[in-house]
Design a protein around this motif. Structure first.
Motif, PDB file in Angstrom:
ATOM      1  N   TRP A 124       0.830  -1.209   0.000  1.00  0.00           N
ATOM      2  CA  TRP A 124       0.000   0.000   0.000  1.00  0.00           C
ATOM      3  C   TRP A 124       0.862   1.255   0.000  1.00  0.00           C
ATOM      4  O   TRP A 124       0.497   2.264  -0.592  1.00  0.00           O
ATOM      5  N   TRP A 125       2.034   1.182   0.629  1.00  0.00           N
ATOM      6  CA  TRP A 125       2.937   2.335   0.650  1.00  0.00           C
ATOM      7  C   TRP A 125       3.524   2.558  -0.742  1.00  0.00           C
ATOM      8  O   TRP A 125       3.628   3.703  -1.205  1.00  0.00           O
ATOM      9  N   LYS A 126       3.906   1.473  -1.403  1.00  0.00           N
ATOM     10  CA  LYS A 126       4.485   1.593  -2.747  1.00  0.00           C
ATOM     11  C   LYS A 126       3.464   2.188  -3.722  1.00  0.00           C
ATOM     12  O   LYS A 126       3.788   3.095  -4.491  1.00  0.00           O
ATOM     13  N   TRP A 127       2.239   1.642  -3.697  1.00  0.00           N
ATOM     14  CA  TRP A 127       1.218   2.154  -4.617  1.00  0.00           C
ATOM     15  C   TRP A 127       0.840   3.591  -4.264  1.00  0.00           C
ATOM     16  O   TRP A 127       0.566   4.408  -5.151  1.00  0.00           O
ATOM     17  N   GLY A 128       0.823   3.917  -2.982  1.00  0.00           N
ATOM     18  CA  GLY A 128       0.546   5.299  -2.580  1.00  0.00           C
ATOM     19  C   GLY A 128       1.617   6.262  -3.065  1.00  0.00           C
ATOM     20  O   GLY A 128       1.315   7.365  -3.539  1.00  0.00           O
ATOM     21  N   PHE A 129       2.882   5.826  -2.981  1.00  0.00           N
ATOM     22  CA  PHE A 129       3.977   6.670  -3.468  1.00  0.00           C
ATOM     23  C   PHE A 129       3.884   6.861  -4.980  1.00  0.00           C
ATOM     24  O   PHE A 129       4.064   7.968  -5.502  1.00  0.00           O
ATOM     25  N   ALA A 130       3.573   5.764  -5.689  1.00  0.00           N
ATOM     26  CA  ALA A 130       3.422   5.863  -7.144  1.00  0.00           C
ATOM     27  C   ALA A 130       2.282   6.810  -7.515  1.00  0.00           C
ATOM     28  O   ALA A 130       2.388   7.598  -8.466  1.00  0.00           O
ATOM     29  N   PHE A 131       1.200   6.758  -6.736  1.00  0.00           N
ATOM     30  CA  PHE A 131       0.064   7.642  -7.008  1.00  0.00           C
ATOM     31  C   PHE A 131       0.453   9.109  -6.820  1.00  0.00           C
ATOM     32  O   PHE A 131       0.063   9.967  -7.612  1.00  0.00           O
ATOM     33  N   THR A 132       1.218   9.411  -5.754  1.00  0.00           N
ATOM     34  CA  THR A 132       1.630  10.797  -5.533  1.00  0.00           C
ATOM     35  C   THR A 132       2.523  11.311  -6.657  1.00  0.00           C
ATOM     36  O   THR A 132       2.448  12.470  -7.044  1.00  0.00           O
ATOM     37  N   VAL A 133       3.377  10.435  -7.202  1.00  0.00           N
ATOM     38  CA  VAL A 133       4.237  10.840  -8.311  1.00  0.00           C
ATOM     39  C   VAL A 133       3.389  11.168  -9.543  1.00  0.00           C
ATOM     40  O   VAL A 133       3.573  12.210 -10.196  1.00  0.00           O
ATOM     41  N   VAL A 134       2.439  10.270  -9.853  1.00  0.00           N
ATOM     42  CA  VAL A 134       1.570  10.502 -11.016  1.00  0.00           C
ATOM     43  C   VAL A 134       0.738  11.769 -10.809  1.00  0.00           C
ATOM     44  O   VAL A 134       0.564  12.582 -11.720  1.00  0.00           O
ATOM     45  N   PHE A 135       0.229  11.956  -9.590  1.00  0.00           N
ATOM     46  CA  PHE A 135      -0.592  13.127  -9.304  1.00  0.00           C
ATOM     47  C   PHE A 135       0.226  14.409  -9.441  1.00  0.00           C
ATOM     48  O   PHE A 135      -0.251  15.402 -10.005  1.00  0.00           O
ATOM     49  N   ALA A 136       1.454  14.391  -8.928  1.00  0.00           N
ATOM     50  CA  ALA A 136       2.298  15.593  -9.000  1.00  0.00           C
ATOM     51  C   ALA A 136       2.600  15.964 -10.443  1.00  0.00           C
ATOM     52  O   ALA A 136       2.535  17.140 -10.828  1.00  0.00           O
ATOM     53  N   ILE A 137       2.939  14.960 -11.266  1.00  0.00           N
ATOM     54  CA  ILE A 137       3.221  15.228 -12.684  1.00  0.00           C
ATOM     55  C   ILE A 137       1.988  15.785 -13.383  1.00  0.00           C
ATOM     56  O   ILE A 137       2.055  16.752 -14.151  1.00  0.00           O
ATOM     57  N   SER A 138       0.832  15.183 -13.115  1.00  0.00           N
ATOM     58  CA  SER A 138      -0.417  15.643 -13.730  1.00  0.00           C
ATOM     59  C   SER A 138      -0.758  17.053 -13.282  1.00  0.00           C
ATOM     60  O   SER A 138      -1.191  17.891 -14.085  1.00  0.00           O
ATOM     61  N   TYR A 139      -0.548  17.345 -11.993  1.00  0.00           N
ATOM     62  CA  TYR A 139      -0.873  18.668 -11.460  1.00  0.00           C
ATOM     63  C   TYR A 139      -0.011  19.741 -12.100  1.00  0.00           C
ATOM     64  O   TYR A 139      -0.505  20.790 -12.545  1.00  0.00           O
ATOM     65  N   VAL A 140       1.300  19.494 -12.155  1.00  0.00           N
ATOM     66  CA  VAL A 140       2.215  20.476 -12.737  1.00  0.00           C
ATOM     67  C   VAL A 140       1.903  20.686 -14.214  1.00  0.00           C
ATOM     68  O   VAL A 140       1.912  21.816 -14.721  1.00  0.00           O
ATOM     69  N   THR A 141       1.604  19.606 -14.917  1.00  0.00           N
ATOM     70  CA  THR A 141       1.299  19.714 -16.346  1.00  0.00           C
ATOM     71  C   THR A 141       0.030  20.520 -16.573  1.00  0.00           C
ATOM     72  O   THR A 141      -0.028  21.409 -17.440  1.00  0.00           O
TER      73      THR A 141
END
Length: 290
Positions: A124-141
């Motif tokens: 759950w920690w790994k998938w949560g970290f992956a989600f934050t990375v995807v969210f950050a990239i999407s937000y900045v874009t």
């Protein structure tokens, strides 16, 4: 072990015991004159909650009853290491899907008696970290590269402009400068006439000739002429002189309509006018009074 028959009987007992209580609550928690739709919605929601509770009890009972068969299935090599097998493991008591593999392998790291183990991070920690990375990239874009969305400062300014549309000009401050223009449309003047006949005529006369209140058809004004002075007089009233405040009784548009209608009566010379009161307005200046 909980058997399905016992679980079913327990669920039925819960349903029979609790459901009448909730149904009675739905009927008595609202006043007698309350809308029956509210009671019906409350009854349906309580029924839905109870059905969910019964389903949960039956599901737990079924898993407990089938636990030996599920464990045998989970121990199969073709099932044990698959993702669906790990989900099945949660039902039989193996939390590997949530906790990760616990190997308890000691590494060669020893600091002040603290030894490091080589265990996996929880999935759950790994998938949560992956989600934050995807969210950050999407937000900045979206916000900073493509500039499709408003940033906090721009969003706040837009919301303040939107909120300002719902604030009446002048607010509740009688000293606030207003810039209203008299309404001239026949529909507005007709509405103003109707409002005047209902609310203003008892004091100012049916033709605004003046009774208890002053004459509104001459050039003399007690509290200033012009549509804005008249609007404020109607809205806030005049303390101690019998002029009540119509704020909260008439809308802003209705007060402007009756003010505009009053201005249209200037120079109409009704029968039996009351003697002039107040000061005379300058020639050519829009006037109004109450």
């Amino acid at each position: 072990m909980i058997r399905p028959r016992q679980a079913l009987l327990a669920a039925g007992a819960v349903l029979l015991a609790i459901h009448p209580v909730l149904a009675q609550t739905a009927a008595t928690s609202t006043p007698a004159a309350a809308d029956s739709t509210y009671a019906l919605v409350w009854f349906l929601l309580s029924t839905l909650v109870l059905m969910g509770m019964v389903f949960l009890v039956l599901f737990v009972a079924l898993i407990s009853w089938m636990k030996p068969q599920l464990r045998q299935l989970y121990n199969l090599p073709t099932v044990h290491d698959t993702w669906s097998g790990q989900v099945l493991g949660l039902l039989v008591g193996d939390a590997r899907l949530v906790q990760g593999d616990v190997r308890d392998e000691v590494l060669d790291h020893d600091y002040d008696g603290i030894r490091e183990f080589d265990n996996d991070l929880p999935p759950w920690w790994k998938w949560g970290f992956a989600f934050t990375v995807v969210f950050a990239i999407s937000y900045v874009t979206y916000y900073h590269v493509m500039r499709k969305g408003l940033l906090q400062g721009a969003e706040y300014a837009a919301e303040m402009r939107q909120a300002a549309l719902f604030v009446p000009v002048g607010g509740d401050d009688p000293n606030q400068v207003t810039t209203y223009a008299a309404l001239t449309a026949p529909a507005d003047l007709s509405s103003g006439k109707s409002i005047f006949a209902t609310n203003c005529a008892p004091c100012h006369g049916a033709n605004a000739e003046g009774k208890v209140g002053p004459n509104l058809t001459d050039e003399f004004w007690l509290h200033g002429g012009g549509v804005n002075n008249l609007y404020k007089t109607i809205k806030f009233g005049i303390n101690g002189k019998g002029m009540v405040a119509w704020k909260g009784k008439l809308s802003g548009k209705q007060m402007l309509q009756v003010a505009s209608y009053t201005l249209s009566l200037q120079g109409s010379k009704p029968a039996n006018p009351k003697a002039p009161q107040g000061e005379k307005e300058a020639a050519g200046k829009p006037v109004a009074k109450l």
